[in-house]
Design a protein around this motif. Structure first.
Motif, PDB file in Angstrom:
ATOM      1  N   VAL A  66       0.833  -1.199   0.000  1.00  0.00           N
ATOM      2  CA  VAL A  66       0.000   0.000   0.000  1.00  0.00           C
ATOM      3  C   VAL A  66       0.873   1.256   0.000  1.00  0.00           C
ATOM      4  O   VAL A  66       0.531   2.264  -0.621  1.00  0.00           O
ATOM      5  N   GLU A  67       2.004   1.201   0.678  1.00  0.00           N
ATOM      6  CA  GLU A  67       2.892   2.358   0.790  1.00  0.00           C
ATOM      7  C   GLU A  67       3.487   2.784  -0.543  1.00  0.00           C
ATOM      8  O   GLU A  67       3.891   3.931  -0.713  1.00  0.00           O
ATOM      9  N   GLN A  68       3.546   1.887  -1.494  1.00  0.00           N
ATOM     10  CA  GLN A  68       4.183   2.200  -2.768  1.00  0.00           C
ATOM     11  C   GLN A  68       3.431   3.317  -3.500  1.00  0.00           C
ATOM     12  O   GLN A  68       2.220   3.302  -3.591  1.00  0.00           O
ATOM     13  N   ARG A  69       4.202   4.283  -4.015  1.00  0.00           N
ATOM     14  CA  ARG A  69       3.638   5.341  -4.844  1.00  0.00           C
ATOM     15  C   ARG A  69       3.803   4.957  -6.297  1.00  0.00           C
ATOM     16  O   ARG A  69       4.918   4.694  -6.741  1.00  0.00           O
ATOM     17  N   PRO A  70       2.719   4.884  -7.058  1.00  0.00           N
ATOM     18  CA  PRO A  70       2.847   4.467  -8.458  1.00  0.00           C
ATOM     19  C   PRO A  70       3.644   5.453  -9.294  1.00  0.00           C
ATOM     20  O   PRO A  70       4.260   5.074 -10.287  1.00  0.00           O
ATOM     21  N   THR A  71       3.630   6.737  -8.900  1.00  0.00           N
ATOM     22  CA  THR A  71       4.402   7.752  -9.615  1.00  0.00           C
ATOM     23  C   THR A  71       4.610   8.943  -8.685  1.00  0.00           C
ATOM     24  O   THR A  71       3.805   9.186  -7.777  1.00  0.00           O
ATOM     25  N   LYS A  72       5.690   9.667  -8.924  1.00  0.00           N
ATOM     26  CA  LYS A  72       5.934  10.923  -8.202  1.00  0.00           C
ATOM     27  C   LYS A  72       5.737  12.119  -9.125  1.00  0.00           C
ATOM     28  O   LYS A  72       5.916  13.261  -8.710  1.00  0.00           O
ATOM     29  N   ASN A  73       5.364  11.832 -10.354  1.00  0.00           N
ATOM     30  CA  ASN A  73       5.200  12.872 -11.365  1.00  0.00           C
ATOM     31  C   ASN A  73       3.735  13.267 -11.428  1.00  0.00           C
ATOM     32  O   ASN A  73       2.900  12.497 -11.909  1.00  0.00           O
ATOM     33  N   ILE A  74       3.399  14.463 -10.936  1.00  0.00           N
ATOM     34  CA  ILE A  74       1.994  14.872 -10.884  1.00  0.00           C
ATOM     35  C   ILE A  74       1.410  15.012 -12.281  1.00  0.00           C
ATOM     36  O   ILE A  74       0.234  14.730 -12.509  1.00  0.00           O
ATOM     37  N   GLY A  75       2.246  15.429 -13.245  1.00  0.00           N
ATOM     38  CA  GLY A  75       1.764  15.522 -14.622  1.00  0.00           C
ATOM     39  C   GLY A  75       1.380  14.164 -15.168  1.00  0.00           C
ATOM     40  O   GLY A  75       0.377  14.024 -15.882  1.00  0.00           O
ATOM     41  N   ALA A  76       2.175  13.146 -14.832  1.00  0.00           N
ATOM     42  CA  ALA A  76       1.868  11.786 -15.265  1.00  0.00           C
ATOM     43  C   ALA A  76       0.573  11.301 -14.624  1.00  0.00           C
ATOM     44  O   ALA A  76      -0.245  10.630 -15.268  1.00  0.00           O
ATOM     45  N   PHE A  77       0.362  11.664 -13.356  1.00  0.00           N
ATOM     46  CA  PHE A  77      -0.859  11.213 -12.689  1.00  0.00           C
ATOM     47  C   PHE A  77      -2.091  11.913 -13.254  1.00  0.00           C
ATOM     48  O   PHE A  77      -3.161  11.312 -13.368  1.00  0.00           O
ATOM     49  N   PHE A  78      -1.966  13.178 -13.623  1.00  0.00           N
ATOM     50  CA  PHE A  78      -3.085  13.860 -14.257  1.00  0.00           C
ATOM     51  C   PHE A  78      -3.446  13.178 -15.573  1.00  0.00           C
ATOM     52  O   PHE A  78      -4.624  12.969 -15.882  1.00  0.00           O
ATOM     53  N   ALA A  79      -2.425  12.833 -16.371  1.00  0.00           N
ATOM     54  CA  ALA A  79      -2.682  12.141 -17.639  1.00  0.00           C
ATOM     55  C   ALA A  79      -3.335  10.786 -17.375  1.00  0.00           C
ATOM     56  O   ALA A  79      -4.280  10.383 -18.067  1.00  0.00           O
ATOM     57  N   TYR A  80      -2.834  10.080 -16.380  1.00  0.00           N
ATOM     58  CA  TYR A  80      -3.400   8.781 -16.016  1.00  0.00           C
ATOM     59  C   TYR A  80      -4.869   8.931 -15.617  1.00  0.00           C
ATOM     60  O   TYR A  80      -5.724   8.136 -16.038  1.00  0.00           O
ATOM     61  N   SER A  81      -5.170   9.960 -14.833  1.00  0.00           N
ATOM     62  CA  SER A  81      -6.547  10.190 -14.397  1.00  0.00           C
ATOM     63  C   SER A  81      -7.454  10.478 -15.583  1.00  0.00           C
ATOM     64  O   SER A  81      -8.608  10.016 -15.628  1.00  0.00           O
ATOM     65  N   ARG A  82      -6.944  11.226 -16.554  1.00  0.00           N
ATOM     66  CA  ARG A  82      -7.734  11.467 -17.767  1.00  0.00           C
ATOM     67  C   ARG A  82      -7.975  10.161 -18.515  1.00  0.00           C
ATOM     68  O   ARG A  82      -9.041   9.949 -19.109  1.00  0.00           O
ATOM     69  N   GLY A  83      -6.974   9.274 -18.486  1.00  0.00           N
ATOM     70  CA  GLY A  83      -7.137   7.969 -19.119  1.00  0.00           C
ATOM     71  C   GLY A  83      -8.192   7.133 -18.430  1.00  0.00           C
ATOM     72  O   GLY A  83      -9.017   6.484 -19.091  1.00  0.00           O
ATOM     73  N   VAL A  84      -8.189   7.135 -17.105  1.00  0.00           N
ATOM     74  CA  VAL A  84      -9.191   6.378 -16.348  1.00  0.00           C
ATOM     75  C   VAL A  84     -10.583   6.906 -16.657  1.00  0.00           C
ATOM     76  O   VAL A  84     -11.532   6.135 -16.854  1.00  0.00           O
ATOM     77  N   ARG A  85     -10.726   8.227 -16.722  1.00  0.00           N
ATOM     78  CA  ARG A  85     -12.035   8.808 -17.033  1.00  0.00           C
ATOM     79  C   ARG A  85     -12.486   8.428 -18.438  1.00  0.00           C
ATOM     80  O   ARG A  85     -13.650   8.043 -18.639  1.00  0.00           O
ATOM     81  N   ALA A  86     -11.577   8.522 -19.402  1.00  0.00           N
ATOM     82  CA  ALA A  86     -11.942   8.172 -20.776  1.00  0.00           C
ATOM     83  C   ALA A  86     -12.349   6.709 -20.874  1.00  0.00           C
ATOM     84  O   ALA A  86     -13.341   6.364 -21.533  1.00  0.00           O
ATOM     85  N   GLU A  87     -11.609   5.831 -20.209  1.00  0.00           N
ATOM     86  CA  GLU A  87     -11.953   4.402 -20.250  1.00  0.00           C
ATOM     87  C   GLU A  87     -13.307   4.159 -19.588  1.00  0.00           C
ATOM     88  O   GLU A  87     -14.101   3.348 -20.076  1.00  0.00           O
ATOM     89  N   ALA A  88     -13.570   4.849 -18.480  1.00  0.00           N
ATOM     90  CA  ALA A  88     -14.849   4.679 -17.791  1.00  0.00           C
ATOM     91  C   ALA A  88     -16.014   5.072 -18.682  1.00  0.00           C
ATOM     92  O   ALA A  88     -17.110   4.511 -18.581  1.00  0.00           O
ATOM     93  N   MET A  89     -15.794   6.017 -19.593  1.00  0.00           N
ATOM     94  CA  MET A  89     -16.845   6.466 -20.499  1.00  0.00           C
ATOM     95  C   MET A  89     -16.904   5.651 -21.779  1.00  0.00           C
ATOM     96  O   MET A  89     -17.716   5.916 -22.661  1.00  0.00           O
ATOM     97  N   GLY A  90     -16.012   4.660 -21.904  1.00  0.00           N
ATOM     98  CA  GLY A  90     -16.004   3.825 -23.095  1.00  0.00           C
ATOM     99  C   GLY A  90     -15.189   4.400 -24.234  1.00  0.00           C
ATOM    100  O   GLY A  90     -15.212   3.857 -25.343  1.00  0.00           O
ATOM    101  N   ASP A  91     -14.443   5.476 -23.989  1.00  0.00           N
ATOM    102  CA  ASP A  91     -13.593   6.084 -25.009  1.00  0.00           C
ATOM    103  C   ASP A  91     -12.204   5.453 -24.908  1.00  0.00           C
ATOM    104  O   ASP A  91     -11.284   6.026 -24.330  1.00  0.00           O
ATOM    105  N   TYR A  92     -12.046   4.261 -25.484  1.00  0.00           N
ATOM    106  CA  TYR A  92     -10.809   3.514 -25.309  1.00  0.00           C
ATOM    107  C   TYR A  92      -9.638   4.118 -26.076  1.00  0.00           C
ATOM    108  O   TYR A  92      -8.490   4.048 -25.621  1.00  0.00           O
ATOM    109  N   ALA A  93      -9.907   4.705 -27.229  1.00  0.00           N
ATOM    110  CA  ALA A  93      -8.825   5.359 -27.972  1.00  0.00           C
ATOM    111  C   ALA A  93      -8.305   6.563 -27.186  1.00  0.00           C
ATOM    112  O   ALA A  93      -7.093   6.788 -27.099  1.00  0.00           O
ATOM    113  N   GLY A  94      -9.226   7.338 -26.615  1.00  0.00           N
ATOM    114  CA  GLY A  94      -8.810   8.468 -25.792  1.00  0.00           C
ATOM    115  C   GLY A  94      -8.054   8.012 -24.563  1.00  0.00           C
ATOM    116  O   GLY A  94      -7.081   8.647 -24.134  1.00  0.00           O
TER     117      GLY A  94
END
Length: 325
Positions: free
Chosen positions: A203-231
């Protein structure tokens, strides 16, 4: 950075997944299709579902609602919920509903655009997911670049919302992953879960320390949740490019349906679909001898100190150049 190194960096992220623990399975179409079928079946048979028969320590996590005038913050509601699912899954004492099943159900209920569910809907959503406890919450942007997360647990059987009271955590925006960790530990306490040393370390592990990378990842999770797999592929690829060590981003990219990844996805300059395909091929069909030969033939990719990373990037570039169309 030379172009070849940018390409190799992105590809090595995907290939490194073969040496890690739990990752998304390669059968992406089957997983997404199964989640969609389960959502439809649950809604069709809702009246027959007996909430009392759902195991007590099954948990569902919905995306967080976001209270901010900054639209750039909105995807964090998805990214943070996704990390919370990952961290809660570290414990063997609870069963967390798969993220794809949550996404599919919210789409079927026409909640895919907002993602977040009204607390009053939490018991129904949990019942349809087969989760005795359903987590709902919000993310609020405060003055001074501060972020607060507030969450509540709904009991699906009794209909009670906010079992044990609210759970909160806060941190500065650039330390937002610290708030997610705080939240995870408080959830474990509320659920009566005592982590083993190994589980706590995970649990202690941080997947990334790059906030820009995490923002991009979060946008990816949102796009996938909406069914926009290419996005989603574009954003997961961007997250991997920003932080080559962000293995969770590459895992999510590899778990997308292949035909919907889109040629526009990029991870270190490489098409997302080709990156994921390269990872699958390399994991099972390309051996070390090919990698060694490729290193000898292309010394310009040398100079990487980590032997494992050197192997994965050599294998990956050999596939991209020699195998893929």
């Amino acid at each position: 950075m030379p172009r070849v190194h940018r390409v190799l960096t992105g590809v090595a992220v995907a290939l490194g997944l073969a040496c890690r623990g739990k990752v998304e399975t390669a059968a992406a179409p089957e997983r997404h299709a199964a989640a969609e079928a389960a959502a439809r079946d649950a809604i069709a048979g809702e009246r027959a579902i007996d909430a009392s028969s759902i195991p007590p320590r099954t948990v569902g996590v919905a995306p967080l609602s976001v209270r901010s005038t900054d639209t750039l913050i909105a995807p964090l509601g998805y990214g943070l919920a996704d990390l919370l699912i990952t961290d809660l899954s570290r414990s063997s004492q609870i069963q967390v509903v798969d993220r794809l099943r949550v996404d599919a159900l919210l789409r079927e209920l026409k909640l895919g655009q907002s993602g977040a569910i009204d607390p009053q809907q939490a018991p129904r959503v949990g019942k349809l997911l087969g989760a005795r406890r359903m987590t709902v919450g919000s993310l609020t942007q405060l003055p001074g670049e501060q972020i607060r997360i507030d969450a509540r647990i709904a009991d699906v059987q009794t209909g009670e919302i906010g079992v044990g009271g609210p759970i909160s955590a806060s941190a500065s925006l650039d330390q937002i992953l610290d708030a997610e960790k705080q939240l995870a530990y408080r959830f474990f306490e509320r659920l009566g879960v005592t982590l083993t040393p190994a589980e706590r370390a995970a649990v202690e592990q941080r997947p990334t320390k790059n906030i820009g990378a995490f923002f991009a990842y979060s946008r990816g999770v949102r796009a996938e949740a909406m069914g926009d797999y290419a996005g989603a592929a574009d954003q997961y690829g961007e997250a991997a490019r920003r932080d080559p060590g962000f293995s969770l981003a590459a895992s999510r990219l590899g778990g997308l349906p292949p035909r919907t990844r889109g040629s526009g996805a990029r991870a270190g300059g490489l098409g997302g679909a080709r990156l994921a395909r390269a990872g699958r091929i390399a994991a099972g069909e390309i051996n070390r001898s090919l990698a060694d030969r490729f290193i000898r033939e292309h010394p310009q990719i040398g100079g990487v100190s980590d032997a494992t990373f050197e192997t994965t990037q050599a294998v990956a570039i050999s596939i991209v150049i020699r195998v893929l169309p």
